[in-house]
Design a protein around this motif. Structure first.
Motif, PDB file in Angstrom:
ATOM      1  N   TYR A  27      18.924 101.178  81.437  1.00 56.44           N
ATOM      2  CA  TYR A  27      17.580 100.737  81.032  1.00 56.44           C
ATOM      3  C   TYR A  27      16.532 101.685  81.606  1.00 56.44           C
ATOM      4  CZ  TYR A  27      13.515  97.748  80.309  1.00 56.44           C
ATOM      5  OH  TYR A  27      12.291  97.257  79.931  1.00 56.44           O
ATOM      6  N   PRO A  28      15.697 102.285  80.760  1.00 58.62           N
ATOM      7  CA  PRO A  28      14.776 103.330  81.220  1.00 58.62           C
ATOM      8  C   PRO A  28      13.579 102.812  82.014  1.00 58.62           C
ATOM      9  CG  PRO A  28      14.382 102.863  78.910  1.00 58.62           C
ATOM     10  CD  PRO A  28      15.591 102.062  79.297  1.00 58.62           C
ATOM     11  N   GLU A  30       9.805 102.739  82.481  1.00 62.90           N
ATOM     12  CA  GLU A  30       8.644 103.002  81.628  1.00 62.90           C
ATOM     13  C   GLU A  30       7.349 102.539  82.285  1.00 62.90           C
ATOM     14  OE1 GLU A  30       9.407 101.160  77.883  1.00 62.90           O
ATOM     15  OE2 GLU A  30      10.851 102.670  77.247  1.00 62.90           O
ATOM     16  N   THR A  32       4.348 103.491  85.119  1.00 64.49           N
ATOM     17  CA  THR A  32       3.745 104.581  85.875  1.00 64.49           C
ATOM     18  C   THR A  32       3.234 104.078  87.222  1.00 64.49           C
ATOM     19  OG1 THR A  32       1.522 104.197  84.978  1.00 64.49           O
ATOM     20  CG2 THR A  32       3.013 105.637  83.705  1.00 64.49           C
ATOM     21  N   ARG A 114       7.947  95.448  76.436  1.00 69.95           N
ATOM     22  CA  ARG A 114       8.413  96.739  75.928  1.00 69.95           C
ATOM     23  C   ARG A 114       9.785  96.674  75.254  1.00 69.95           C
ATOM     24  NH1 ARG A 114       5.633 100.226  80.870  1.00 69.95           N
ATOM     25  NH2 ARG A 114       3.545  99.541  80.283  1.00 69.95           N
TER      26      ARG A 114
END
Length: 318
Positions: A27-28, A30, A32, A114
């Motif tokens: 799972y990325p 995402e 910041t 997301r």
């Protein structure tokens, strides 16, 4: 029965931080650094590592549950020969004052938004369902604000019922932490979300039964599809509460409109004694009488260590 076998009777599986982090898989990330700063609460600790190790695996788990729930709803409507209605997946988040519930709720709101399967996620806090201060004063329970009896439970149950019935637009009252009161005429509009996160200290509490209760009883947690309890040692929560109070004394309390303006000019020792006194008179009592007893009703328990970071996770066995 051997004492060692008692461990097998627990309804939870326990993961340490490293074991849980492995469940993230691919799972990325995402989020910041700027977003993290906006998400964390006063004096809370949140960083990239915490997102990666704790909250990415958690949102992946919730995503799997939400997809399965949506499939079940579709199958049930087919079985009943009824037209399918969009019904949101509801997540409840409970825990003590100052334990970091709001930060966790905001993180989950951001990450879950997301996923392709449920991009519309709303966050509602139960603070909006507190009785207005005038009503609390009338009832003589202003010093029990945050206790179960200080909430308009009927209004909260109506809100949840409308959500789960598939009503297109539902409204929730709005609370101001600046004025420490409900904002008259202001509403939060919830319009057909995929997921709704309900955050509040007492959301897992069952109804208190009496000898006269023979009919059906419904409570907030009956509407949850998944629930989380944020846990920590009391001495740590007290420390976080006091430190937050001292920080707010230099920031939000200085606003002339703040209900707590009277605390803005306290020195460090006075601030410590005031915050600790409020904790002992109100928050500690609420924690032990109403909040902690609901801990094991949750589907997942996030246990925080002294540095506000999650140390281990208990997940209810399916």
């Amino acid at each position: 029965m051997k004492m060692g076998t008692m461990e097998n009777l627990t309804p939870f599986m326990t993961f340490n931080r490293d074991e849980w982090a492995e469940l993230r898989q691919s799972y990325p990330m995402e989020v910041t650094a700027e977003e993290i700063e906006r998400l964390k609460g006063v004096n809370d600790v949140l960083n990239m590592q915490e997102i990666a190790d704790i909250y990415l695996p958690l949102t992946r788990l919730i995503n799997l549950h939400a997809i399965a729930s949506q499939e079940l709803y579709r199958s049930r409507y087919v079985f009943l020969h009824k037209q399918e209605r969009k019904v949101p997946y509801i997540i409840g988040i409970a825990g003590s004052v100052a334990v970091g519930k709001s930060t966790i709720a905001r993180v989950l709101h951001t990450l879950l938004s997301r996923f392709d399967h449920h991009p519309k996620v709303d966050l509602v806090t139960t603070d909006g369902f507190l009785y207005p201060n005038a009503e609390l004063e009338r009832r003589g329970i202003m010093n029990k604000k945050g206790f179960p009896e200080s909430y308009d439970v009927h209004a909260l149950l109506t809100f949840l019922t409308e959500l789960k019935s598939g009503k297109s637009t539902v409204e929730a009252p709005v609370y101001s932490h600046l004025t420490y009161d409900i904002v008259p005429e202001e509403k939060q509009v919830v319009n057909q979300p995929d997921i709704v996160i309900i955050e509040g200290i007492n959301v897992l509490q069952p109804p208190k039964k009496t000898s006269e209760d023979f009919g059906e009883q419904v409570y907030v947690s009956d509407y949850f599809d998944f629930s989380i309890f944020v846990d920590a040692e009391e001495e740590n929560i007290l420390h976080w509460y006091v430190e937050r109070f001292k920080t707010l004394r230099k920031t939000a309390f200085r606003n002339p409109a703040s209900y707590f303006r009277k605390y803005a000019d306290l020195n460090d020792q006075e601030a410590y004694e005031t915050a600790k006194g409020i904790w002992e008179r109100i928050n500690r009592k609420n924690l032990h009488e109403n909040i902690l007893p609901t801990r094991h009703r949750a589907d997942l328990i996030l246990r925080k260590g002294a540095h506000h970071l999650v140390s281990d996770i208990k997940m209810r066995k399916v």
